[in-house]
Design a protein around this motif. Structure first.
Motif, PDB file in Angstrom:
ATOM      1  N   GLN A 186      45.413  24.434  51.211  1.00  0.00           N
ATOM      2  CA  GLN A 186      45.530  26.106  52.144  1.00  0.00           C
ATOM      3  C   GLN A 186      45.049  26.973  52.800  1.00  0.00           C
ATOM      4  O   GLN A 186      43.530  26.249  53.496  1.00  0.00           O
ATOM      5  CB  GLN A 186      45.994  26.849  50.923  1.00  0.00           C
ATOM      6  CG  GLN A 186      47.139  26.475  49.704  1.00  0.00           C
ATOM      7  CD  GLN A 186      48.289  25.805  49.945  1.00  0.00           C
ATOM      8  OE1 GLN A 186      49.318  26.957  50.528  1.00  0.00           O
ATOM      9  NE2 GLN A 186      48.139  24.931  49.896  1.00  0.00           N
ATOM     10  N   LYS A 187      45.778  27.405  53.842  1.00  0.00           N
ATOM     11  CA  LYS A 187      44.950  28.312  54.495  1.00  0.00           C
ATOM     12  C   LYS A 187      43.575  28.967  53.718  1.00  0.00           C
ATOM     13  O   LYS A 187      42.302  29.328  55.197  1.00  0.00           O
ATOM     14  CB  LYS A 187      45.681  29.344  55.766  1.00  0.00           C
ATOM     15  CG  LYS A 187      46.464  28.866  56.747  1.00  0.00           C
ATOM     16  CD  LYS A 187      47.431  29.799  57.018  1.00  0.00           C
ATOM     17  CE  LYS A 187      48.977  28.966  57.739  1.00  0.00           C
ATOM     18  NZ  LYS A 187      49.784  30.036  59.013  1.00  0.00           N
ATOM     19  N   ASP A 188      43.756  29.530  53.169  1.00  0.00           N
ATOM     20  CA  ASP A 188      42.067  29.643  52.551  1.00  0.00           C
ATOM     21  C   ASP A 188      40.982  28.879  52.087  1.00  0.00           C
ATOM     22  O   ASP A 188      40.600  29.821  51.111  1.00  0.00           O
ATOM     23  CB  ASP A 188      43.059  31.329  51.315  1.00  0.00           C
ATOM     24  CG  ASP A 188      43.825  30.099  50.305  1.00  0.00           C
ATOM     25  OD1 ASP A 188      44.223  29.066  50.387  1.00  0.00           O
ATOM     26  OD2 ASP A 188      43.894  31.766  49.039  1.00  0.00           O
ATOM     27  N   SER A 240      42.230  27.249  49.330  1.00  0.00           N
ATOM     28  CA  SER A 240      42.550  27.052  47.712  1.00  0.00           C
ATOM     29  C   SER A 240      43.023  25.720  47.492  1.00  0.00           C
ATOM     30  O   SER A 240      43.719  24.877  49.378  1.00  0.00           O
ATOM     31  CB  SER A 240      43.175  28.185  47.191  1.00  0.00           C
ATOM     32  OG  SER A 240      44.418  28.468  47.968  1.00  0.00           O
ATOM     33  N   LEU A 281      47.119  23.368  46.132  1.00  0.00           N
ATOM     34  CA  LEU A 281      47.708  24.196  45.581  1.00  0.00           C
ATOM     35  C   LEU A 281      48.600  22.641  45.259  1.00  0.00           C
ATOM     36  O   LEU A 281      49.368  22.054  46.303  1.00  0.00           O
ATOM     37  CB  LEU A 281      48.359  24.889  46.193  1.00  0.00           C
ATOM     38  CG  LEU A 281      50.407  25.261  45.676  1.00  0.00           C
ATOM     39  CD1 LEU A 281      49.717  25.953  44.664  1.00  0.00           C
ATOM     40  CD2 LEU A 281      50.634  26.132  46.988  1.00  0.00           C
ATOM     41  N   GLN A 298      52.073  20.551  45.527  1.00  0.00           N
ATOM     42  CA  GLN A 298      53.438  21.152  46.007  1.00  0.00           C
ATOM     43  C   GLN A 298      54.489  20.407  46.080  1.00  0.00           C
ATOM     44  O   GLN A 298      53.756  19.141  46.197  1.00  0.00           O
ATOM     45  CB  GLN A 298      53.195  22.426  47.212  1.00  0.00           C
ATOM     46  CG  GLN A 298      52.285  21.238  48.151  1.00  0.00           C
ATOM     47  CD  GLN A 298      52.444  22.808  49.645  1.00  0.00           C
ATOM     48  OE1 GLN A 298      51.367  24.217  48.866  1.00  0.00           O
ATOM     49  NE2 GLN A 298      52.767  22.625  50.633  1.00  0.00           N
ATOM     50  N   ARG A 352      38.180  20.004  52.666  1.00  0.00           N
ATOM     51  CA  ARG A 352      38.748  21.343  52.622  1.00  0.00           C
ATOM     52  C   ARG A 352      37.629  21.509  53.144  1.00  0.00           C
ATOM     53  O   ARG A 352      38.254  23.254  53.691  1.00  0.00           O
ATOM     54  CB  ARG A 352      38.208  21.140  50.629  1.00  0.00           C
ATOM     55  CG  ARG A 352      38.909  22.588  50.377  1.00  0.00           C
ATOM     56  CD  ARG A 352      38.548  22.607  49.119  1.00  0.00           C
ATOM     57  NE  ARG A 352      38.968  24.113  48.516  1.00  0.00           N
ATOM     58  CZ  ARG A 352      38.345  24.476  47.099  1.00  0.00           C
ATOM     59  NH1 ARG A 352      37.587  23.376  45.824  1.00  0.00           N
ATOM     60  NH2 ARG A 352      38.805  25.195  46.793  1.00  0.00           N
ATOM     61  N   TRP A 382      46.634  15.934  52.891  1.00  0.00           N
ATOM     62  CA  TRP A 382      45.758  15.916  51.310  1.00  0.00           C
ATOM     63  C   TRP A 382      44.938  15.363  51.226  1.00  0.00           C
ATOM     64  O   TRP A 382      44.926  13.839  52.036  1.00  0.00           O
ATOM     65  CB  TRP A 382      46.700  16.322  50.741  1.00  0.00           C
ATOM     66  CG  TRP A 382      47.819  15.188  50.487  1.00  0.00           C
ATOM     67  CD1 TRP A 382      47.853  14.209  50.373  1.00  0.00           C
ATOM     68  CD2 TRP A 382      49.365  14.995  51.469  1.00  0.00           C
ATOM     69  NE1 TRP A 382      49.540  13.705  50.280  1.00  0.00           N
ATOM     70  CE2 TRP A 382      49.890  14.169  50.965  1.00  0.00           C
ATOM     71  CE3 TRP A 382      49.916  16.029  51.876  1.00  0.00           C
ATOM     72  CZ2 TRP A 382      51.312  13.801  51.984  1.00  0.00           C
ATOM     73  CZ3 TRP A 382      51.044  15.655  52.928  1.00  0.00           C
ATOM     74  CH2 TRP A 382      51.701  14.819  52.008  1.00  0.00           C
TER      75      TRP A 382
END
Length: 335
Positions: A7-9, A11, A13, A15, A44, A57
């Protein structure tokens, strides 16, 4: 299908993402397990982007079952639907399915579980590339392998020992030194309490100077070590976890004919990687089957806990490889 997406932060996920479709020469693998590598952490952090055409990913190695083949891969005849394989990837392994060139797949060594097999391709290919192809390791030589608790060291050290090399490895802390005793390295240097340069000076004085170094740390220790290595030493830098900058006495470099080499497996072409994997299957897989090279799995976590698994690597907790299980054993039976 689902995959672990950064994710942008930063983290992680689990999905929904688009299903992969095999391109020319590729197969699709129903993923059973995916192993972690420090390159995943760099990706990451935005420092190690996947090659063009690879999923966004992470995941460089998986085990699973071939579930689809491109016409070209089917015509090649090496693999068929239902074959259990492990595979080296450019990226995308933290997922339910992944596509990969057929030459990036390997049979699973006899007696090895699917969970263990997920931890083979990246670590063993990196070990073989640097120790054998680049390092030109020979029996009787001395290897320095940093980070003895790492997943890579858990492969490099036994492989080197099986080839007749003397092996030195490094750790940080007395507890880690005890935990890597299973590797049976000839010397373990605790760099928290010992000077690496002084230890290598002692090794040189005792007639065991370092002929090959596989260095994932870099930093100041690199430059400090070079005066005490063997003439013609191949010092191979594969990462710089301890720092990108090191002061180097270049007089040592030219007087001792030291080869300072940068190396990454990810930069190799599929054809080059295919050659490495073919040699692994022929020369190293029998040593795994016989137990001459043991496999060390530190932890197995469900894919939905990928973030917790990566934290183990960030904290340096692992001794050996960390694996993410994507499917239950009932769905894809261990061999």
């Amino acid at each position: 299908m689902k995959a672990i997406v950064i994710q942008k932060d930063k983290s992680l996920l689990w999905q929904d993402v688009p299903d992969p479709v095999p391109a020319a020469g590729e197969v699709c693998i129903e993923v059973y397990a995916a192993a972690l590598n420090r390159a995943d952490l760099l990706q990451r952090e935005g420092k190690y982007p996947p090659p063009p055409g690879c999923p966004e990913w992470p995941g460089l190695e998986v085990s699973g079952v071939i579930c689809a083949l491109s016409p070209e891969a089917e015509k090649e005849g090496k693999w068929k639907n239902g074959d259990k394989v492990c595979a080296l990837l450019g990226g995308g392994g933290y997922a339910q399915y992944v596509t990969v060139p057929s030459c990036m797949c390997m049979p699973i060594p006899e007696g090895v579980t699917m969970t263990e097999a997920a931890a083979l391709p990246e670590a063993f290919a990196t070990a073989y590339l640097n120790l054998c192809r680049i390092g030109g390791a020979k029996a009787g030589e001395t290897l320095l392998m940093h980070a003895g608790g790492s997943g890579l060291a858990s492969v490099v050290v036994p492989l080197a020992k099986s080839m007749g090399l003397r092996v030195i490895t490094t750790v940080r802390g007395a507890e880690k030194a005890k935990m890597v005793q299973y590797l049976q390295a000839d010397r373990v240097i605790d760099t928290r309490n010992e000077s690496l340069a002084e230890a290598l000076r002692e090794e040189e004085a005792a007639g065991h100077p370092v002929d090959i170094a596989i260095d994932c740390l870099g930093g100041e220790m690199l430059g400090e070590s070079l005066p005490y290595v063997a003439r013609g030493c191949r010092w191979i830098v594969i990462a710089t976890l301890a720092g990108d900058i090191s002061p180097v006495d270049f007089r040592s470099v030219y007087v001792k004919n030291i080869h300072l080499i940068g190396s990454t497996l990810r930069s190799k072409t599929p054809a080059e990687k295919g050659e490495i994997l073919a040699e692994l299957t022929e020369k190293v897989w029998p040593k795994i089957t016989s137990g001459e090279i043991p496999l060390k799995i530190h932890a197995v976590l469900p894919i939905t806990e990928a973030q917790r698994a990566q934290e183990m690597l960030y904290a340096g907790e692992n001794i050996g490889k960390v694996v993410l299980k994507v499917r239950d054993q009932e769905a894809s039976q261990d061999i």
